[in-house]
Design a protein around this motif. Structure first.
Motif, PDB file in Angstrom:
ATOM      1  N   ARG A   1      31.348  -8.348  28.941  1.00  0.00           N
ATOM      2  CA  ARG A   1      32.102  -9.676  29.208  1.00  0.00           C
ATOM      3  C   ARG A   1      31.165 -10.349  30.154  1.00  0.00           C
ATOM      4  O   ARG A   1      29.865  -9.931  31.489  1.00  0.00           O
ATOM      5  N   TRP A   2      31.074 -11.790  30.246  1.00  0.00           N
ATOM      6  CA  TRP A   2      30.756 -12.515  31.540  1.00  0.00           C
ATOM      7  C   TRP A   2      30.868 -12.984  32.413  1.00  0.00           C
ATOM      8  O   TRP A   2      32.518 -13.352  32.911  1.00  0.00           O
ATOM      9  N   ARG A   3      30.584 -13.447  33.849  1.00  0.00           N
ATOM     10  CA  ARG A   3      31.201 -13.729  34.935  1.00  0.00           C
ATOM     11  C   ARG A   3      30.517 -14.782  35.287  1.00  0.00           C
ATOM     12  O   ARG A   3      29.092 -15.053  35.537  1.00  0.00           O
TER      13      ARG A   3
ATOM     14  N   GLU B   1      21.731 -16.702  31.144  1.00  0.00           N
ATOM     15  CA  GLU B   1      22.090 -15.540  32.689  1.00  0.00           C
ATOM     16  C   GLU B   1      20.547 -15.829  33.143  1.00  0.00           C
ATOM     17  O   GLU B   1      21.015 -15.226  34.172  1.00  0.00           O
TER      18      GLU B   1
ATOM     19  N   MET C   1      26.874 -13.598  34.342  1.00  0.00           N
ATOM     20  CA  MET C   1      26.881 -12.525  34.098  1.00  0.00           C
ATOM     21  C   MET C   1      26.799 -11.745  33.520  1.00  0.00           C
ATOM     22  O   MET C   1      28.396 -11.551  33.847  1.00  0.00           O
ATOM     23  N   GLU C   2      26.172 -10.930  32.822  1.00  0.00           N
ATOM     24  CA  GLU C   2      26.940  -9.855  31.627  1.00  0.00           C
ATOM     25  C   GLU C   2      27.473  -9.072  32.585  1.00  0.00           C
ATOM     26  O   GLU C   2      26.451  -7.907  33.610  1.00  0.00           O
ATOM     27  N   GLN C   3      28.381  -8.612  32.630  1.00  0.00           N
ATOM     28  CA  GLN C   3      29.158  -6.736  32.849  1.00  0.00           C
ATOM     29  C   GLN C   3      29.490  -5.773  31.695  1.00  0.00           C
ATOM     30  O   GLN C   3      29.846  -7.086  31.091  1.00  0.00           O
ATOM     31  N   ARG C   4      28.846  -4.942  31.610  1.00  0.00           N
ATOM     32  CA  ARG C   4      29.811  -4.021  30.450  1.00  0.00           C
ATOM     33  C   ARG C   4      30.494  -3.257  31.473  1.00  0.00           C
ATOM     34  O   ARG C   4      30.022  -2.563  32.648  1.00  0.00           O
ATOM     35  N   PHE C   5      31.908  -3.010  30.339  1.00  0.00           N
ATOM     36  CA  PHE C   5      32.324  -1.538  30.575  1.00  0.00           C
ATOM     37  C   PHE C   5      33.190  -1.102  30.185  1.00  0.00           C
ATOM     38  O   PHE C   5      32.934  -1.671  28.540  1.00  0.00           O
TER      39      PHE C   5
END
Length: 58
Positions: free
Chosen positions: A55-57, A34, A40-44
């Motif tokens: 979640r990672w992109r 990161e 890039m971490e995304q939280r949902f």
């Protein structure tokens, strides 16, 4: 690593099992990736309002 498709979101525990390392090691390595902007971490939240899931992109 099992073929789970591009939109798969494995848990830290699953990643650790696949890589044969600890959950802490997985978190450390993801943090490093990161920092280098490789992922890039995304939280949902889930549709039913369940807790936030990382979640990672790339």
């Amino acid at each position: 690593m099992p073929a789970e498709g591009r939109n798969a979101h494995p848990t830290y525990r699953k990643l650790a099992a696949w890589c044969k390392c600890s959950v802490g090691t997985v978190k450390r390595h993801l943090s490093w990736l990161e920092g280098g902007r490789v992922v890039m971490e995304q939280r949902f939240r889930l549709r039913d309002g369940s807790p936030v899931v990382p979640r990672w992109r790339r």
